[in-house]
Design a protein around this motif. Structure first.
Motif, PDB file in Angstrom:
ATOM      1  N   ALA A 116      41.965 103.603  68.525  1.00 25.16           N
ATOM      2  CA  ALA A 116      43.076 102.897  67.883  1.00 25.16           C
ATOM      3  C   ALA A 116      42.746 101.443  67.566  1.00 25.16           C
ATOM      4  CB  ALA A 116      44.317 102.957  68.782  1.00 25.16           C
ATOM      5  N   ARG A 117      41.531 101.006  67.907  1.00 22.83           N
ATOM      6  CA  ARG A 117      41.141  99.623  67.608  1.00 22.83           C
ATOM      7  C   ARG A 117      41.007  99.401  66.099  1.00 22.83           C
ATOM      8  NH1 ARG A 117      35.828  98.993  71.268  1.00 22.83           N
ATOM      9  NH2 ARG A 117      35.511 101.038  70.305  1.00 22.83           N
ATOM     10  N   ASN A 118      41.234  98.163  65.679  1.00 21.12           N
ATOM     11  CA  ASN A 118      41.006  97.834  64.280  1.00 21.12           C
ATOM     12  C   ASN A 118      39.528  97.534  64.055  1.00 21.12           C
ATOM     13  OD1 ASN A 118      40.550  95.113  65.096  1.00 21.12           O
ATOM     14  ND2 ASN A 118      42.736  94.658  64.912  1.00 21.12           N
ATOM     15  N   SER A 119      39.169  97.182  62.848  1.00 18.69           N
ATOM     16  CA  SER A 119      37.761  96.980  62.501  1.00 18.69           C
ATOM     17  C   SER A 119      37.116  95.810  63.241  1.00 18.69           C
ATOM     18  CB  SER A 119      37.609  96.769  60.990  1.00 18.69           C
ATOM     19  OG  SER A 119      38.379  95.648  60.561  1.00 18.69           O
ATOM     20  N   ASP A 120      37.940  94.898  63.758  1.00 10.80           N
ATOM     21  CA  ASP A 120      37.422  93.751  64.508  1.00 10.80           C
ATOM     22  C   ASP A 120      37.241  94.059  65.995  1.00 10.80           C
ATOM     23  OD1 ASP A 120      37.313  92.020  62.298  1.00 10.80           O
ATOM     24  OD2 ASP A 120      39.466  91.632  62.458  1.00 10.80           O
ATOM     25  N   GLY A 121      37.684  95.244  66.418  1.00 11.50           N
ATOM     26  CA  GLY A 121      37.519  95.625  67.814  1.00 11.50           C
ATOM     27  C   GLY A 121      38.705  95.299  68.696  1.00 11.50           C
ATOM     28  N   TYR A 122      39.861  95.000  68.086  1.00  3.64           N
ATOM     29  CA  TYR A 122      41.068  94.671  68.836  1.00  3.64           C
ATOM     30  C   TYR A 122      42.162  95.675  68.493  1.00  3.64           C
ATOM     31  CZ  TYR A 122      38.246  90.461  68.331  1.00  3.64           C
ATOM     32  OH  TYR A 122      37.188  89.593  68.277  1.00  3.64           O
ATOM     33  N   SER A 171      51.519  97.981  72.988  1.00  5.70           N
ATOM     34  CA  SER A 171      50.512  98.420  72.034  1.00  5.70           C
ATOM     35  C   SER A 171      49.470  97.357  71.710  1.00  5.70           C
ATOM     36  CB  SER A 171      51.192  98.865  70.728  1.00  5.70           C
ATOM     37  OG  SER A 171      51.993  97.819  70.193  1.00  5.70           O
ATOM     38  N   GLY A 172      49.678  96.122  72.176  1.00  6.29           N
ATOM     39  CA  GLY A 172      48.745  95.039  71.881  1.00  6.29           C
ATOM     40  C   GLY A 172      47.457  95.125  72.680  1.00  6.29           C
ATOM     41  N   THR A 173      46.536  94.237  72.367  1.00  6.82           N
ATOM     42  CA  THR A 173      45.220  94.223  73.011  1.00  6.82           C
ATOM     43  C   THR A 173      45.309  94.074  74.524  1.00  6.82           C
ATOM     44  OG1 THR A 173      44.157  93.325  71.021  1.00  6.82           O
ATOM     45  CG2 THR A 173      43.027  92.973  73.107  1.00  6.82           C
ATOM     46  N   LEU A 174      46.192  93.192  74.995  1.00  3.81           N
ATOM     47  CA  LEU A 174      46.321  92.985  76.431  1.00  3.81           C
ATOM     48  C   LEU A 174      46.575  94.283  77.165  1.00  3.81           C
ATOM     49  CD1 LEU A 174      46.707  91.299  79.009  1.00  3.81           C
ATOM     50  CD2 LEU A 174      49.094  90.938  78.313  1.00  3.81           C
ATOM     51  N   TRP A 175      47.523  95.063  76.674  1.00  2.00           N
ATOM     52  CA  TRP A 175      47.919  96.281  77.389  1.00  2.00           C
ATOM     53  C   TRP A 175      46.831  97.337  77.348  1.00  2.00           C
ATOM     54  CZ3 TRP A 175      52.190  95.028  79.886  1.00  2.00           C
ATOM     55  CH2 TRP A 175      52.917  93.942  79.385  1.00  2.00           C
ATOM     56  N   GLN A 176      46.104  97.424  76.251  1.00  2.00           N
ATOM     57  CA  GLN A 176      45.037  98.418  76.165  1.00  2.00           C
ATOM     58  C   GLN A 176      43.900  98.075  77.120  1.00  2.00           C
ATOM     59  OE1 GLN A 176      46.448 100.823  74.622  1.00  2.00           O
ATOM     60  NE2 GLN A 176      47.950  99.283  73.987  1.00  2.00           N
ATOM     61  N   LEU A 177      43.592  96.791  77.244  1.00  2.00           N
ATOM     62  CA  LEU A 177      42.559  96.391  78.193  1.00  2.00           C
ATOM     63  C   LEU A 177      43.001  96.665  79.628  1.00  2.00           C
ATOM     64  CD1 LEU A 177      41.213  93.045  76.672  1.00  2.00           C
ATOM     65  CD2 LEU A 177      40.136  95.296  76.646  1.00  2.00           C
ATOM     66  N   LYS A 203      34.303  91.162  74.757  1.00  2.00           N
ATOM     67  CA  LYS A 203      34.659  90.575  73.461  1.00  2.00           C
ATOM     68  C   LYS A 203      36.166  90.589  73.258  1.00  2.00           C
ATOM     69  CE  LYS A 203      34.028  91.200  68.475  1.00  2.00           C
ATOM     70  NZ  LYS A 203      33.437  92.057  67.409  1.00  2.00           N
ATOM     71  N   ALA A 204      36.822  91.697  73.615  1.00  2.00           N
ATOM     72  CA  ALA A 204      38.277  91.800  73.460  1.00  2.00           C
ATOM     73  C   ALA A 204      38.989  90.862  74.429  1.00  2.00           C
ATOM     74  CB  ALA A 204      38.728  93.241  73.678  1.00  2.00           C
TER      75      ALA A 204
END
Length: 338
Positions: A61-67, A79-85, A102-103
């Protein structure tokens, strides 16, 4: 003195070892059976986590930038980067694998404001303590302890956070997070983040703050109101969920406290409440979705951890970890009650 498994209605460890999830199998081997990191089976299960269905879905589900999501949505629940990490770390996904650090750096890039010396929202207003702590926890777990921004956030928490239990003399008594009574949703991630700070970055003030945070949880008997222990803080606290990110439950708090080796009689009621939730098959049920604001009202998510009302391997694993730590610790303390 009985072995910890003798306090269970039924031993579900063999069932967890047969799970479809390598994360469940990995933690069962390491946390419940005491297998070492160099054990061949442990290594195999650890390596399998990165290609598991849950992890693959999140990474996909990451975008092309890896987030995940847009820049101003980096901490958007759930659904944001914080929660996925945070979810990836909970699954045992190796934080040294490509993209994780990186994320985590991206979270600091978009949320840290050097002029204010703290993490801020996308509107540049001070970030609430729960998010400060969760971003800090992710950054530390992803190997960014030496990043100057991480050290600054640690310092901000050390110098600005206090745990209060009904104190009208505090600077901002009406602050919903850190006012006259510290919010439980702030207290839990604060304690988790403080416990993760490496020893070389701690000073006595930080250690004192961690002890104060643990004591705050203990005076609430884990999940009860401190000034009326006959009532729970909220219904959420007794409904077991996983992960317990924004709306914590008593099992998450017990997992934190026992993980620090804390053994206190004020935990007994919560321990017994968790133990009684085990069903006749030896499992614990998912009683609340982790993204559930109130029954029937949920935030969108990328990954789910089971169906509400059904037996749940993640909660069963965590409950067993807590009970194992508790009863083994009780034996070391020579507590005649156990």
């Amino acid at each position: 003195m009985k072995e910890w498994k003798e306090y269970l209605k039924k031993d579900p460890v063999s069932r967890l070892l047969e799970s479809d999830s390598p994360s469940i199998r990995y933690f069962t081997l390491t946390e419940l059976l005491g297998k070492h990191a160099d054990d061949e089976t442990v290594i195999r299960e650890k390596n399998a986590i990165s290609s598991s269905a849950l992890v693959t879905k999140i990474l996909g589900a990451r975008n092309s930038d890896g987030y995940w999501g847009k820049t101003h949505e980096s901490i958007r629940r759930f659904s944001g980067t914080l929660w996925q990490l945070m979810i990836l770390l909970e699954t045992g996904f190796d934080p040294s694998l490509p993209g994780m650090q990186k994320a985590a750096e991206y979270l600091l890039d978009v949320n840290f404001d050097g002029s204010q010396g703290m993490l801020v929202s996308w509107k540049k207003t001070p970030q609430v303590p729960c998010y400060q702590s969760q971003i800090l926890w992710v950054a530390i777990k992803c190997g960014l302890s030496s990043d100057p921004r991480v050290k600054t956030v640690i310092g901000w928490i050390r110098d600005n956070v206090e745990f209060h239990d009904g104190d009208d003399t505090v600077k901002n008594p009406d602050d919903m997070c850190l006012g006259r009574h510290t919010c439980i949703r702030a207290a839990v991630p604060l304690v988790q983040a403080l416990a993760a700070v490496p020893q070389e970055l701690r000073d006595e003030k930080l250690n004192t703050l961690l002890r104060s945070g643990n004591e705050f949880l203990l005076i609430h008997h884990v999940y009860r109101r401190s000034h009326n222990t006959g009532k729970s803080i909220s219904p959420y606290m007794t409904r077991l969920t996983f992960p317990g990110f924004y709306y914590p439950d008593m099992l998450q708090i017990l997992y934190l406290l026992t993980g620090e080796g804390i053994f206190d009689t004020r935990m007994e009621d919560a321990i017994e409440a968790v133990r009684k939730k085990q069903d006749a098959d030896g499992m614990w049920k998912l009683q609340r979705q982790y993204n559930e604001r109130k029954p029937g009202d949920t935030f969108p998510v990328i990954a789910e951890f089971g169906e509400k009302g059904e037996a749940n391997e993640w909660i069963t694993l965590r409950a067993l970890c807590v009970l194992k730590r508790w009863y083994e610790n009780a034996g070391q303390h020579g507590n005649a009650c156990y």
